[in-house]
Design a protein around this motif. Structure first.
Motif, short mmCIF file in Angstrom:
data_model
loop_
_atom_site.label_atom_id
_atom_site.label_comp_id
_atom_site.label_asym_id
_atom_site.label_seq_id
_atom_site.Cartn_x
_atom_site.Cartn_y
_atom_site.Cartn_z
N GLY A 119 0.90 -0.93 0.17
CA GLY A 119 -0.37 -0.05 0.41
C GLY A 119 0.39 1.35 -0.36
O GLY A 119 0.50 2.36 0.00
N GLU A 120 1.70 1.19 0.00
CA GLU A 120 2.78 2.12 -0.45
C GLU A 120 2.40 3.18 -1.42
O GLU A 120 2.65 2.61 -2.57
N ASP A 121 2.68 4.29 -1.08
CA ASP A 121 2.26 5.91 -1.64
C ASP A 121 3.50 5.91 -3.17
O ASP A 121 3.56 6.59 -2.56
N MET A 122 3.65 4.88 -4.21
CA MET A 122 4.37 5.62 -4.47
C MET A 122 4.90 6.98 -5.38
O MET A 122 6.25 7.41 -5.73
N GLU A 123 3.59 7.47 -5.88
CA GLU A 123 3.42 8.54 -6.37
C GLU A 123 4.04 9.84 -5.63
O GLU A 123 4.73 10.38 -5.90
N LYS A 124 4.04 9.65 -4.44
CA LYS A 124 4.81 10.31 -2.81
C LYS A 124 6.10 10.45 -3.45
O LYS A 124 6.87 11.15 -3.12
N VAL A 125 6.74 8.84 -3.06
CA VAL A 125 8.12 9.13 -2.97
C VAL A 125 8.73 9.69 -4.82
O VAL A 125 9.81 10.16 -4.29
N GLY A 126 7.70 9.29 -5.74
CA GLY A 126 7.82 9.25 -6.85
C GLY A 126 8.26 11.30 -6.75
O GLY A 126 9.13 11.78 -7.16
N ARG A 127 7.58 12.34 -6.50
CA ARG A 127 7.40 13.52 -6.72
C ARG A 127 8.65 13.76 -5.49
O ARG A 127 9.02 15.58 -6.09
#
Length: 76
Positions: free
Chosen positions: A13-21
């Motif tokens: 469930g890790e939000d990869m969008e936040k990591v990418g940003r």
């Protein structure tokens, strides 16, 4: 010219969008970052093998730090 394609999948469930940003400001002009909820896809070209290794090391460390910071923020 060396072309690289790196795909990172999120965990549990890790939000990869936040990591990418979080890592996006570090992108070089020759990098393309595609972001979705489940994974990050990085594509880039490098002239020398040593530069490729250094770039990959920097990217992975920045991603690790971003993931850790997001995890701490979610715990609070």
């Amino acid at each position: 010219m060396i072309h690289a394609h790196l795909v990172l999948l999120g965990e549990g469930g890790e939000d990869m969008e936040k990591v990418g940003r979080a890592i996006e400001p570090d992108n070089l002009p020759n990098m393309n970052l595609l972001i979705d909820e489940l994974c990050l896809r990085l594509q880039f070209s490098i002239e020398k093998p040593g530069t490729l290794l250094t770039t990959m090391d920097d990217l992975l460390m920045n991603i690790k730090i971003a993931r850790e910071m997001l995890s701490v923020a979610e715990e609070r």
